[in-house]
Scaffold this motif. Structure first.
Motif, mmCIF file in Angstrom:
data_model
loop_
_atom_site.group_PDB
_atom_site.id
_atom_site.type_symbol
_atom_site.label_atom_id
_atom_site.label_comp_id
_atom_site.label_asym_id
_atom_site.label_seq_id
_atom_site.Cartn_x
_atom_site.Cartn_y
_atom_site.Cartn_z
ATOM 1 N N PRO A 30 0.801 -1.233 0.000
ATOM 2 C CA PRO A 30 0.000 0.000 0.000
ATOM 3 C C PRO A 30 0.825 1.271 0.000
ATOM 4 C CG PRO A 30 -0.040 -1.022 2.169
ATOM 5 C CD PRO A 30 0.664 -1.988 1.259
ATOM 6 N N GLU A 31 2.166 1.143 0.145
ATOM 7 C CA GLU A 31 3.022 2.317 0.137
ATOM 8 C C GLU A 31 4.305 1.996 -0.611
ATOM 9 O OE1 GLU A 31 4.199 -0.501 2.733
ATOM 10 O OE2 GLU A 31 2.426 0.672 3.310
ATOM 11 N N VAL A 32 5.022 3.030 -1.002
ATOM 12 C CA VAL A 32 6.290 2.858 -1.708
ATOM 13 C C VAL A 32 7.408 2.695 -0.688
ATOM 14 C CG1 VAL A 32 5.442 4.254 -3.637
ATOM 15 C CG2 VAL A 32 6.829 5.329 -1.850
ATOM 16 N N GLY A 33 8.597 2.332 -1.183
ATOM 17 C CA GLY A 33 9.777 2.286 -0.325
ATOM 18 C C GLY A 33 10.466 0.944 -0.279
ATOM 19 N N GLY A 34 9.736 -0.155 -0.552
ATOM 20 C CA GLY A 34 10.372 -1.470 -0.522
ATOM 21 C C GLY A 34 10.953 -1.780 0.846
ATOM 22 N N LYS A 35 12.230 -2.167 0.863
ATOM 23 C CA LYS A 35 12.881 -2.506 2.135
ATOM 24 C C LYS A 35 13.115 -1.283 3.017
ATOM 25 C CE LYS A 35 15.295 -6.621 0.377
ATOM 26 N NZ LYS A 35 15.210 -6.452 -1.074
ATOM 27 N N LEU A 36 12.945 -0.096 2.463
ATOM 28 C CA LEU A 36 13.053 1.123 3.261
ATOM 29 C C LEU A 36 11.705 1.363 3.936
ATOM 30 C CD1 LEU A 36 15.192 3.348 3.838
ATOM 31 C CD2 LEU A 36 14.100 4.697 2.066
ATOM 32 N N GLY A 37 11.386 0.468 4.883
ATOM 33 C CA GLY A 37 10.071 0.470 5.491
ATOM 34 C C GLY A 37 9.947 1.433 6.654
ATOM 35 N N LEU A 38 8.724 1.598 7.099
ATOM 36 C CA LEU A 38 8.411 2.507 8.207
ATOM 37 C C LEU A 38 7.362 1.864 9.088
ATOM 38 C CD1 LEU A 38 8.549 5.423 9.494
ATOM 39 C CD2 LEU A 38 6.594 5.967 8.017
ATOM 40 N N LEU A 39 7.554 1.941 10.405
ATOM 41 C CA LEU A 39 6.529 1.545 11.364
ATOM 42 C C LEU A 39 6.270 2.717 12.298
ATOM 43 C CD1 LEU A 39 5.567 -1.563 13.097
ATOM 44 C CD2 LEU A 39 6.416 0.206 14.646
ATOM 45 N N THR A 40 5.018 3.067 12.454
ATOM 46 C CA THR A 40 4.641 4.128 13.387
ATOM 47 C C THR A 40 3.787 3.524 14.489
ATOM 48 O OG1 THR A 40 2.667 4.703 12.095
ATOM 49 C CG2 THR A 40 4.702 5.895 11.601
ATOM 50 N N ARG A 41 4.052 3.955 15.718
ATOM 51 C CA ARG A 41 3.269 3.483 16.859
ATOM 52 C C ARG A 41 3.418 4.459 18.012
ATOM 53 N NH1 ARG A 41 3.443 -2.446 19.976
ATOM 54 N NH2 ARG A 41 2.459 -1.690 21.913
ATOM 55 N N ASP A 42 2.315 4.914 18.529
ATOM 56 C CA ASP A 42 2.279 5.723 19.759
ATOM 57 C C ASP A 42 3.223 6.924 19.691
ATOM 58 O OD1 ASP A 42 0.592 3.712 20.625
ATOM 59 O OD2 ASP A 42 2.122 2.691 21.805
ATOM 60 N N GLY A 43 3.283 7.564 18.540
ATOM 61 C CA GLY A 43 4.136 8.735 18.393
ATOM 62 C C GLY A 43 5.571 8.436 18.012
ATOM 63 N N PHE A 44 5.940 7.160 17.863
ATOM 64 C CA PHE A 44 7.276 6.757 17.431
ATOM 65 C C PHE A 44 7.260 6.480 15.927
ATOM 66 C CE2 PHE A 44 7.133 5.681 21.899
ATOM 67 C CZ PHE A 44 8.421 5.914 22.366
ATOM 68 N N ARG A 45 8.375 6.781 15.264
ATOM 69 C CA ARG A 45 8.576 6.448 13.851
ATOM 70 C C ARG A 45 9.870 5.629 13.732
ATOM 71 N NH1 ARG A 45 6.545 9.493 9.503
ATOM 72 N NH2 ARG A 45 8.588 9.293 8.506
ATOM 73 N N PHE A 46 9.739 4.409 13.267
ATOM 74 C CA PHE A 46 10.892 3.532 13.132
ATOM 75 C C PHE A 46 11.165 3.266 11.663
ATOM 76 C CE2 PHE A 46 8.974 2.342 17.197
ATOM 77 C CZ PHE A 46 10.073 2.266 18.047
ATOM 78 N N ASP A 47 12.400 3.533 11.218
ATOM 79 C CA ASP A 47 12.861 2.969 9.957
ATOM 80 C C ASP A 47 13.067 1.475 10.181
ATOM 81 O OD1 ASP A 47 13.035 5.302 8.316
ATOM 82 O OD2 ASP A 47 14.856 5.884 9.386
ATOM 83 N N THR A 48 12.460 0.635 9.353
ATOM 84 C CA THR A 48 12.606 -0.806 9.534
ATOM 85 C C THR A 48 13.635 -1.413 8.598
ATOM 86 O OG1 THR A 48 10.813 -1.297 7.974
ATOM 87 C CG2 THR A 48 10.213 -1.007 10.305
ATOM 88 N N GLY A 49 14.286 -0.583 7.801
ATOM 89 C CA GLY A 49 15.330 -1.050 6.900
ATOM 90 C C GLY A 49 16.628 -0.319 7.165
ATOM 91 N N PRO A 50 17.240 0.263 6.131
ATOM 92 C CA PRO A 50 18.515 0.968 6.316
ATOM 93 C C PRO A 50 18.405 2.078 7.346
ATOM 94 C CG PRO A 50 18.061 0.642 3.979
ATOM 95 C CD PRO A 50 16.822 0.231 4.716
ATOM 96 N N SER A 51 19.502 2.294 8.071
ATOM 97 C CA SER A 51 19.535 3.349 9.087
ATOM 98 C C SER A 51 20.671 4.333 8.847
ATOM 99 C CB SER A 51 19.698 2.729 10.482
ATOM 100 O OG SER A 51 20.915 2.004 10.567
#
Length: 492
Positions: A30-51
């Motif tokens: 549903p979104e672009v980015g591939g392995k450059l993923g994102l998880l948001t929860r409770d005001g946090f934003r996590f890159d789930t791939g490269p850092s």
């Protein structure tokens, strides 16, 4: 037509549009980015791939050549230290992009002439970089024939030391086993085992330390957002939630793609930003390419913890690398024996990679967003694989990693608000990366790094871009991959 909206697919789409092509991108997620993923929860934003962003000049070239300059689009911040390392005996080292300062830090950390050893290794790594960048990273390869032509350039061939492993190169120059361990870690940037990966991968630490490590304010996901905006500027149609199930072709070449909803999109050029094994086994049958991939060693994967942590941790670097304590310094053998073993196994005492950006945009005030990564066998069964879907396995391993963090002095304790777990099986499900192998194939073997699936397929009009094809994984390399593909396709 571009199949997949990872970084390689988006940058290829923009370059093709600039060249006058009418481009559509189909992305199953549903979104672009591939392995450059994102998880948001409770005001946090996590890159789930490269850092980490390396080789920023690659992105500067892309943005300059396709519209507004990089600095007008993204807030790229240099990191010093690039990473804080702690070795098994408690010794620490902070890497940086100033070669003279880094040599001083090496001397201060290890003594015994380690700085002079590093300077000699650095000089050799620079030669390897100069010998490999243009012909191997920034140009298309033509399989073994490229290596055969390259063999006539004797000085360059001698520089890359064919037949020697990265471990062998480190051992030849560096007497201190901790410094060798520092170098060997860079094999994991290509999903590889330093005992089998070629010495040419000395170019990886060279690139990071010569051009610096960088962070995008707001998280690396901002790069995908910027590329999506650049697609819109150039009239690229990006269709998310649109899964391609087949690439069609006739005797003359590709004809288009079939969609999961039964639709068909015609195209005279298809750029596949998908795992090469998935492309040649599932999307279009190319038996010779599929057989060649089966003969390679798949890359390792990663097991990730995303931790919401209350409060601030004094002295915590942006990136921290924690080698196992009590282990003979420089011995990575146990870790890689588990990851690439037959069968693969979870590493009981792995090197821990911790990324904690000091960025208010990714965390609530007074909190920290911890990204914890360890090397892991890919999803599956047999050599170099673990069935991460085994009931209870992921949670048990997450518990173990939290214990290892605590043992090494990074215990969130009762400050831990929540944890999210991402396994190789999750990566496979989300991105179609076979087994969740991050880089497709590893660089294990003397020629493997130079013989990845080529950008030009044997099927006329079909091209491959992204981390599983030439020149390999990582944000800058997939961006170079897109540049190569656009050059191969040519202007409309």
């Amino acid at each position: 037509m571009v199949v997949g909206a990872g970084i390689g697919g988006l940058t290829a789409a923009v370059r093709l549009a600039v060249g006058g092509h009418r481009v559509t991108v189909c992305e199953r997620a549903p979104e672009v980015g591939g392995k450059l993923g994102l998880l948001t929860r409770d005001g946090f934003r996590f890159d789930t791939g490269p850092s980490l962003v390396t080789m920023p000049q690659v992105f500067a070239d892309f943005f300059r050549e396709t519209g507004d300059r990089l600095e007008t689009v993204l807030d790229l911040q240099p990191l010093d230290p690039i990473a804080h390392y702690r070795f098994g005996d408690g010794t620490t080292l902070e890497s940086c992009a100033d070669p003279f300062e880094f040599r001083r830090r090496v001397d201060d950390a290890f003594g015994g002439g380690a700085g002079a050893d590093w300077a000699a290794f650095w000089k050799r790594a620079e030669r390897i970089w100069a010998a490999t960048y243009e012909p191997f990273l920034a140009s298309a390869l033509d399989g073994p024939r490229t290596l055969a032509r390259y063999a006539t350039r004797l000085r360059d061939l001698a520089a890359i030391a064919p037949g020697r492993s990265l471990r062998g190169m480190a051992t030849a120059y560096l007497r201190d086993p901790r410094l060798r361990q520092f170098v060997e870690r860079y094999a994991t940037y290509t999903g590889s085992d330093p005992r089998r990966a070629p010495a040419a991968l000395a170019s990886v630490p060279y690139a990071e330390l010569a051009f610096g490590g960088w962070y995008l304010r707001g998280g690396l996901r901002r790069l995908a957002d910027a590329l999506l905006a650049r697609c819109a500027e150039h009239g690229v149609a990006v269709r998310t939630g649109t899964e391609v199930t087949r690439i069609t072709a006739d005797a003359r070449g590709v004809t288009g793609v079939l969609l999961a909803d039964g639709g068909r999109l015609p195209a005279d050029v298809v750029v596949a930003n998908a795992d090469a094994t998935h492309v040649y086994q599932d999307l279009i049958a190319v038996p010779s390419a599929a057989r060649a991939l089966r003969r390679t060693t798949p890359s390792l994967s990663g097991f990730v913890l995303l931790l919401g942590v209350r409060g601030r941790t004094p002295g915590l670097a942006h990136h921290t690398v924690l080698f196992p304590p009590g282990e003979l310094p420089g011995s990575y053998d146990a870790e890689f024996d588990h990851v690439f073993g037959d069968p693969g196994r979870p590493v009981p005492d792995p090197t821990l990679y911790l990324s904690v950006p000091d960025d208010p945009a990714v965390r609530p005030e007074g909190h920290e967003a911890w990204f914890v990564l360890v090397n892991a066998a890919r999803q599956g069964t047999g050599r170099g694989a673990v069935d991460w879907r085994t009931p209870g396995l992921a949670d048990r391993y997450a518990d173990l990693l939290l214990q290892r963090l605590a043992e090494r002095g990074y215990d969130p304790g009762d400050r831990l608000l929540f944890r999210e777990v991402r396994t190789p099986a999750d990566l496979e499900a989300r991105t179609h990366a076979v087994g969740g192998a991050i880089y497709g194939t590893s660089s294990n073997g003397a020629r493997a790094a130079f013989l990845r699936p080529g950008n030009r397929s044997v099927v006329p009009g079909l091209f491959l871009v992204g981390g599983s094809s030439h020149p390999g994984g990582g944000l800058p390399l997939v961006t170079l991959s897109a540049q190569t593909v656009a050059g191969l396709v040519g202007p409309a």
